[in-house]
Design a protein around this motif. Structure first.
Motif, mmCIF file in Angstrom:
data_model
loop_
_atom_site.group_PDB
_atom_site.id
_atom_site.type_symbol
_atom_site.label_atom_id
_atom_site.label_comp_id
_atom_site.label_asym_id
_atom_site.label_seq_id
_atom_site.Cartn_x
_atom_site.Cartn_y
_atom_site.Cartn_z
ATOM 1 N N TYR A 209 0.850 -1.198 0.000
ATOM 2 C CA TYR A 209 0.000 0.000 0.000
ATOM 3 C C TYR A 209 0.886 1.249 0.000
ATOM 4 C CZ TYR A 209 -3.720 -3.252 1.168
ATOM 5 O OH TYR A 209 -4.603 -4.301 1.147
ATOM 6 N N ASP A 221 -3.968 10.290 0.675
ATOM 7 C CA ASP A 221 -4.470 9.101 -0.008
ATOM 8 C C ASP A 221 -3.792 7.845 0.555
ATOM 9 O OD1 ASP A 221 -6.064 7.811 -1.736
ATOM 10 O OD2 ASP A 221 -4.862 8.215 -3.527
ATOM 11 N N LYS A 223 -3.704 3.915 -0.715
ATOM 12 C CA LYS A 223 -4.256 2.970 -1.714
ATOM 13 C C LYS A 223 -3.278 1.843 -2.053
ATOM 14 C CE LYS A 223 -3.104 5.491 -5.914
ATOM 15 N NZ LYS A 223 -2.939 6.916 -5.947
ATOM 16 N N PRO A 224 -3.852 0.719 -2.527
ATOM 17 C CA PRO A 224 -3.007 -0.419 -2.893
ATOM 18 C C PRO A 224 -2.087 -0.046 -4.059
ATOM 19 C CG PRO A 224 -5.342 -1.003 -2.943
ATOM 20 C CD PRO A 224 -5.283 0.458 -2.760
ATOM 21 N N LYS A 225 -0.916 -0.690 -4.087
ATOM 22 C CA LYS A 225 0.027 -0.436 -5.175
ATOM 23 C C LYS A 225 -0.404 -1.132 -6.461
ATOM 24 C CE LYS A 225 4.200 0.289 -2.428
ATOM 25 N NZ LYS A 225 5.354 -0.345 -1.784
ATOM 26 N N ASP A 227 -3.588 -3.422 -8.705
ATOM 27 C CA ASP A 227 -5.042 -3.563 -8.863
ATOM 28 C C ASP A 227 -5.612 -4.775 -8.138
ATOM 29 O OD1 ASP A 227 -5.176 -1.319 -10.304
ATOM 30 O OD2 ASP A 227 -5.230 -2.296 -12.290
ATOM 31 N N SER A 231 -8.494 -3.036 -1.508
ATOM 32 C CA SER A 231 -8.329 -1.685 -0.959
ATOM 33 C C SER A 231 -8.801 -1.632 0.495
ATOM 34 C CB SER A 231 -9.075 -0.669 -1.810
ATOM 35 O OG SER A 231 -10.436 -1.010 -1.857
ATOM 36 N N LYS A 232 -9.656 -2.581 0.876
ATOM 37 C CA LYS A 232 -10.101 -2.652 2.280
ATOM 38 C C LYS A 232 -9.795 -4.041 2.826
ATOM 39 C CE LYS A 232 -12.841 1.007 3.571
ATOM 40 N NZ LYS A 232 -13.173 1.518 4.917
ATOM 41 N N PHE A 575 -8.446 1.984 6.274
ATOM 42 C CA PHE A 575 -8.453 0.898 5.288
ATOM 43 C C PHE A 575 -8.992 -0.402 5.876
ATOM 44 C CE2 PHE A 575 -4.590 0.318 7.632
ATOM 45 C CZ PHE A 575 -4.449 -1.055 7.707
#
Lengths: 621, 242
Positions: A209, A221, A223-225, A227, A231-232, A575
């Motif tokens: 992340y 922000d 967020k995951p690195k 896809d 994300s949670k 998160f």
């Protein structure tokens, strides 16, 4: 007989050498060459504390039920041994086999309180495992964390490869299967393993992340690195408590542990919803174990350990629906002449007084109430259902029954607290004392009654309705303690009252860690490298060192500990999907400001979100 | 009914101190479900008393405790039951009944014998050690200054050492020992004139010019006096119930 990791000379030099020898009653023995996965479970504090922790015993039992896993234990060496091991470069070892931790597959560390953070680094350091996750290689063990502090793991995120968020009974099977498969097929690398486990429910891999910050230091922000990284991370929960593994043969230490007794976990979660209490939120929904199962466990565990005492564990034992049935069973069917039944603090009523009179010496024991706040207004703010009448009626009943000692627990520095609220604390204690003198005729009194008030300082915790609240500086906390103390001295019954308050210094640190973000880790590393260790122990805690660490690392204590957060700020722990929704916390924060009480889960569902787990009180008829 | 239990303490268990061993046995009696008697009162405890506390780091073949049982039990059967709940390094050797007139182990104990072995090279042959020992133990008196909490007093060790000799070590101790031989020492033990083996060794080493040598200690047995003032094993006071 097996060889110890430490020489006789070293063991003879250190305090309580039996902490380091293993060989206790009921340990699991396996041939390490016959298993695929070696796990060391660690409680980063001294042996006697660590051995008292139920969670590790549950995981020890669960993991060792797998034939392909051997789970052992490790605790923080006391400073005397720690120094010798560091100086002589002796690698930290597991108690059962005495083998070095660095040769294990997993090192699991339970995070029960913030003040153990430097001990985590000690364990890694002595194990000769790189302190930072990013510096570890495929040959190092995977370092995993679990327990209450994972509800904001960010201040220690850099030290762990992953965190397990939720109840340990869940998800480990999948994790070990995956690890074993990757190892056997030769496809294992630390990177690919972590990339894959991040998809297992409850697992959070911090290195996957990215966090960016605004100019004011708050989070822009998170967020995951990649896809495919969730994300949670949703907390995992054991919905049916009767299905969880329970250690029927818990290990019995030689050295006297803090919890030197059989511990029977009767339920998880709490129906009460006190707004300051993290445990009351993050262990929802309330789930009971069936009473018949508990009776069986009690008998078996007493037999297997030989313990002379049994106690019940839960957040609020009085709310367990079969409490009377269970306690009567323990008294009537388990108790032989040598058995002690120690009851956790129960709501004081006719039943609990009757039980207590049977199991303890009334003249010596004291009754405990936790009103948490002195005024009814303040208790409404924190949603603590206890009223003055409850306390006075309970105390009066107890005084009639022969008790004369009462302990009252409070918090200072709660949101919206005024001087009147503080003064209400000794006023309440005075009323309790007055009830004694009204209830017990002079000729029956054995001296004065003793009413002890104890206050701790409020620390706002993640995943509570008070997670946005401001916290006060030590000076302000001590001023509040002085208001209580001065008011006490002016009370009519002040000679029957006593007052104790906590140190304010440690509270500051707890404040920084509780709501800190990833940047805080640099200060923890700095403090450890400059000698901080066993911070939970007053003898070792060094505030000046921590002040220096914060200063050197650019960590602002007011920003992390004292600052009131805005409701729309991105919090470091956002998160995590803990089951309770942010909408609920906001609603509860607003209710607190309106001094409005929310009913408990048994009385009415308040829609916190945990019904989605599909078990417990939410689905009870 | 009073019984005298004899047990061994070996290996890593030597690091478990006396108080912890007492707690260990309290729980062991419960695990074995033996009918041990409890004291009266709000905090009943098992009626159990140990003969002579063993120092941390010392192994033993001859540890004793007296227990009070609510009913008569069979020696062999009870021994097996208690032994079955022991950890590695603890072994129950005897479980013998005591006559009403028998003194408590703690008051009966008068002597203890130890094996002492060197963990590293002391650059002495067996013969050298024998002659050093003869020079020390052969003296008519061995005067030392004994420090107590309040004062210091002169003490003659000689009459308190019942025997002191060089012996071949049993197999089990040879693993830890640098030599096949060691010393066997029998000293006065108990409520009066309680002599620790470390004290005797300290003075022997001083006299032999052996400073700072690291040695291991193993207790062989504890003794009391019989009617003829002869030393007999503390366990031999009891009798087996069959």
């Amino acid at each position: 007989m097996k060889k110890l990791a430490l020489s006789d000379d070293i063991l003879m030099q250190v305090e309580k050498p039996a902490r380091y020898i293993g060989n206790e009653v009921n340990i699991v023995k396996k041939d390490p060459s016959q298993v695929d996965i070696r796990v060391a479970m660690c409680f980063p504090d001294v042996y006697e504390i660590g051995m008292s922790h139920l969670g590790i015993q549950i995981l020890y039992e669960k993991f060792n039920r797998r034939e392909d896993v051997y789970c052992e234990r490790v605790y923080s060496p006391w400073p005397d041994l720690s120094k010798i091991m560091k100086d002589q470069k002796i690698p930290l070892f597991a108690l059962e086999t005495q083998d070095p931790i660095k040769d294990f597959d997993f090192l699991g560390i339970t995070l029960q309180y913030e003040m153990c953070y430097t001990n985590i680094l000690q364990v890694l350091d002595l194990s000769q495992i790189p302190l930072l996750s990013k510096d570890r290689t495929d040959d190092d063990p995977i370092v995993m964390g679990g327990g209450p502090c994972t509800y904001n793991p960010e201040p220690i995120a850099d030290f762990f490869d992953f965190f397990f968020i939720g109840e340990g009974e869940m998800s480990y099977e999948e994790l070990y299967d995956l690890y074993k498969e990757m190892k056997l097929s030769g496809s294992y690398s630390r990177e690919t393993f972590l990339r894959t486990v991040c998809k297992i429910p409850g697992i959070y891999v911090p290195s996957l992340y990215d966090v960016t910050y605004k100019e004011d230091g708050t989070i822009l922000d998170f967020k995951p690195k990649y896809d495919d990284v969730p994300s949670k991370v949703r907390r995992v929960v054991l919905t049916n408590m009767d299905e969880g593994e329970y250690p029927m043969k818990p290990i019995v230490p030689f050295v006297k542990a803090t919890q030197d007794r059989v511990v029977l976990e009767i339920q998880r979660g709490c129906i009460r919803g006190c707004r300051f209490c993290q445990a009351g939120m993050v262990y929802r929904p309330n789930r009971e174990k069936s009473v018949e199962l508990l009776k069986k466990y009690a008998k078996e565990m007493l037999k297997n350990t030989g313990h002379e005492e049994i106690t019940l564990s839960s957040l609020s034992s009085s709310d367990y629906s079969e409490l009377e049935n269970l306690v009567n069973f323990l008294i009537d069917d388990c108790a032989d002449e040598g058995l002690n039944i120690s009851l956790p603090s129960l709501r004081i009523d006719a039943f609990s007084l009757d039980v207590m009179a049977k199991v303890q010496d009334i003249r010596k024991s004291s009754l405990t109430f936790a009103p948490e706040a002195g005024s009814q207004r303040m208790r409404n703010v924190i949603n603590k259902g206890l009223t003055v009448d409850d306390i006075l009626n309970g105390a009066t009943m107890a005084f009639k029954g022969g008790w004369q000692k009462v302990k009252l627990y409070f918090m200072l520095g709660l949101p919206t607290e005024t001087d009147e609220d503080m003064m209400a604390i000794p006023q309440l204690a005075n009323e309790v004392a007055a009830a004694y003198y009204e209830t017990v005729p002079k000729e029956q009194r054995l001296g004065k009654c003793q009413i002890t008030m104890s206050t701790s300082f409020f620390v706002p915790k993640p995943f509570t309705p008070f997670q946005w609240a401001e916290m006060y500086e030590p000076g302000e906390y001590l001023r509040r303690a002085k208001v209580v103390n001065d008011t006490m001295k002016a009370q009519l019954n002040h000679k029957s009252l006593r007052y104790q308050w906590h140190q304010a210094d440690v509270t500051v640190l707890e404040g920084v860690f509780a709501r800190g973000d990833r940047k805080v880790s640099s200060a923890i590393l700095y403090a450890y490298e400059h000698g901080a260790l066993f911070d939970a122990w007053t003898d070792f805690f060094d505030l000046d060192l921590w002040k220096e660490a914060f200063e050197q690392c650019g960590i602002s204590v007011p920003f992390y500990a004292y600052r009131k957060r805005e409701l729309d700020e991105i919090l470091p722990w956002d998160f995590i999907d803990v089951g309770v929704t942010k909408e609920f916390f906001i609603r509860e924060w607003n209710n607190a400001m309106k001094e409005s009480v929310t009913p408990n889960c048994k009385a009415r569902c308040s829609g916190c979100g945990c019904k989605s787990y599909g078990g417990g009180i939410c689905h009870a008829v | 009914m009073r019984y005298r239990v004899k047990f061994q303490k070996y290996g890593v268990m030597k690091f478990v101190g006396h108080l912890d061993i007492m707690r260990y046995f309290q729980k062991a009696f419960r695990r074995a479900a033996l009918p041990i008697r409890y004291s009266e009162g709000f905090n009943p405890h098992q009626i159990m008393s140990f003969a002579a506390p063993l120092g941390v780091g010392i192994t033993s073949d001859g540890e004793y405790m007296d227990v009070d049982m609510k009913e008569e039990v069979l020696s062999e059967d009870t021994l097996q039951k208690l032994d079955s709940v022991m950890v590695d390094g603890m072994k129950i050797l005897e479980f013998r009944a005591l006559n009403d007139s028998a003194k408590k182990a703690m008051t009966a104990v008068r002597a203890a014998s130890y094996l002492l072995y060197y963990k590293e090279d002391i650059f002495l042959s067996k013969e050298d050690l024998q002659s050093k020992l003869a020079a020390f133990y052969g003296r008519p008196e061995i005067l030392i200054i004994k420090m107590t909490k309040k004062s210091e007093r002169e003490l003659d060790l000689k009459p308190l050492i019942f025997s002191f000799e060089v012996v071949e070590l049993p197999e089990v101790l040879r693993e830890e020992s640098a030599y096949s031989f060691g010393l066997k020492l029998c000293v006065s033990t108990g409520s009066t004139d309680n002599i620790k083996p470390e004290l005797v060794m300290e003075h022997f080493h001083k006299s032999a010019g052996l400073e700072d040598v690291s040695f291991g200690i193993h207790r062989v047995d504890l003794y009391t006096f019989d009617d003829n003032e002869e030393l007999i094993s503390l366990g031999d006071v009891g009798y087996d119930v069959q």
